[in-house]
Design an enzyme around this catalytic site. Structure first.
Site, PDB file in Angstrom:
ATOM      1  N   GLN A  45       0.539  10.949   2.715  1.00 52.50           N
ATOM      2  CA  GLN A  45       1.844  10.485   3.186  1.00 52.50           C
ATOM      3  C   GLN A  45       2.734   9.605   2.262  1.00 52.50           C
ATOM      4  O   GLN A  45       3.840   9.931   2.293  1.00 52.50           O
ATOM      5  CB  GLN A  45       1.481   9.651   4.600  1.00 52.50           C
ATOM      6  CG  GLN A  45       3.205   9.627   5.339  1.00 52.50           C
ATOM      7  CD  GLN A  45       2.975   8.952   6.518  1.00 52.50           C
ATOM      8  OE1 GLN A  45       1.956   8.163   6.917  1.00 52.50           O
ATOM      9  NE2 GLN A  45       3.614   8.874   7.265  1.00 52.50           N
ATOM     10  N   HIS A  72       0.859  -1.213  -0.030  1.00 51.02           N
ATOM     11  CA  HIS A  72       0.160  -0.093  -0.024  1.00 51.02           C
ATOM     12  C   HIS A  72       0.775   1.345  -0.012  1.00 51.02           C
ATOM     13  O   HIS A  72       0.182   2.254   0.036  1.00 51.02           O
ATOM     14  CB  HIS A  72      -1.151   0.072   1.304  1.00 51.02           C
ATOM     15  CG  HIS A  72      -0.342   0.333   2.668  1.00 51.02           C
ATOM     16  ND1 HIS A  72      -1.316   0.502   3.676  1.00 51.02           N
ATOM     17  CD2 HIS A  72       0.809   0.252   3.086  1.00 51.02           C
ATOM     18  CE1 HIS A  72      -0.451   0.677   4.757  1.00 51.02           C
ATOM     19  NE2 HIS A  72       0.999   0.371   4.459  1.00 51.02           N
TER      20      HIS A  72
END
Length: 374
Positions: A349, A298
């Site tokens: 992020q 991910h």
């Protein structure tokens, strides 16, 4: 070949089916553990919600509740109450922690309101004490402490989410705007100093202390005698693997500075796991029967994920496999809410995202794997 149904009940429920290839079978099998079963945040709004938006107001104030817990952890409230031999007044807590009495009393009252602390009135003075949940998960000294996770959420994730509007507009992470660091090399931001590296490693350590055992036992991995945890960080998940499968050799593969920090700060006296320094994108992988990718896929764009998965496929021993551990989105875009929030966090992020099972299956098959299960 045999099949065994496994159902694990935990915070993130895991439902899976494992097929074990026979000794003579040479095809590479892939085992995919994907977390689902996150609780829905709300049902459809009732008429009462249309009359007065209780649920919406609860959502609006969610960040305030988070910051109350973050602040109490950073100030040391839970450790003080855990080690105290008696309930303490706000004046006593503030004196011990060097805060204002008024501010501390307000903070403690909110913690009582959200049922993390308890309070008793004696002669008009409030005395505060910890609940079992606070002692177990919020005190830094507890073996199941989430303290490191909370500090990371407060000091890294929270500032990043302040720039969520820009992340959505631009479609990229906000490391440059938040921390003044390049948005291209995501781990140069995550590991921007030894202090920040320790916070991130503490986050991952806390995660696997809570979920690790259920993850590694969701499938029977006994047949894999050599296991490499790719990007295994502090070694917490590898330790759970070693405990569950003592006959297997378990190795953590990560960057040299991560391995050195793990050995310095997270090693245990009874460790049976091994560490291997290396960049899993740039260097050869250690030989293994099973490669574990836990919250790795991910982080990256799909083309980079495919490069890594193809590399693992090429390195697999005959009959070997890969174990993926990720939050699993529903195919219909309706949840689970926590997986959707994780995916939004990946936007702000990293360069990756969470996926539904069909996308993981596609990537695995495109990389040469077969027998994909979840």
């Amino acid at each position: 070949m045999y099949r065994r149904n496994v159902q694990v009940c935990c915070n993130h429920r895991v439902r899976c089916l494992v097929e074990k290839p026979g000794e003579q079978q040479q095809q590479r099998s892939v085992f995919c553990v994907l977390q689902d079963g996150f609780p829905a945040m709300a049902e459809h709004l009732s008429q009462s919600e249309l009359d007065y938006p209780f649920k919406l107001l609860e959502y609006f104030n969610g960040f305030r509740v988070s910051k109350v817990i973050f602040s109490a952890c950073e100030l040391g409230v839970f450790d003080l109450l855990l080690h105290s031999q008696k309930p303490l007044s706000a004046a006593e807590v503030s004196q011990e922690l060097g805060t204002s009495e008024d501010g501390m009393e307000r903070l403690l009252d909110v913690l009582v309101g959200i049922e993390i602390l308890e309070v008793e009135l004696t002669k008009g003075t409030a005395y505060y004490s910890s609940t079992d949940v606070a002692n177990l998960y919020l005190a830094k000294s507890s073996p199941k402490s989430l303290h490191d996770m909370i500090i990371y959420q407060s000091q890294t994730i929270y500032p990043l989410w302040n720039n969520m509007v820009d992340a959505v507009r631009e479609g990229k992470n906000q490391n440059e705007k938040t921390f003044g660091l390049s948005s291209e090399d995501i781990f140069s931001a995550i590991y921007r100093s030894e202090e920040q590296m320790l916070k991130f490693m503490g986050l991952m350590n806390s995660t696997w202390i809570i979920d690790g055992h259920d993850i590694v036992t969701a499938f029977d991995l006994t047949c894999f005698k050599s296991i490499v945890d790719v990007g295994g960080c502090s070694g917490a998940l590898a330790r759970e693997l070693a405990k569950a499968y003592p006959a297997s050799t378990v190795t953590v593969l990560d960057l040299p500075k991560v391995v050195q920090t793990a050995q310095k700060h997270f090693s245990q006296s009874d460790d049976t796991i091994h560490f291997h320094e290396g960049d899993f994108f740039e260097e050869d992988l250690p030989a293994a029967d099973l490669y574990v990718l836990a919250r790795i896929i991910h982080d990256w764009k799909e083309e980079k994920c495919l490069t890594l998965l193809k590399k693992i496929h090429a390195a697999c021993q005959p009959g070997g496999g890969v174990l993926l551990v990720e939050a699993l989105l529903f195919e219909n875009h309706r949840g689970p809410i926590m997986a959707q929030i994780f995916s939004l966090n990946m936007l702000v992020q990293t360069e990756g995202k969470e996926h539904p099972p069909s996308r993981y299956t596609h990537m695995l098959i495109a990389s040469g794997f077969s027998d994909v299960q979840h």
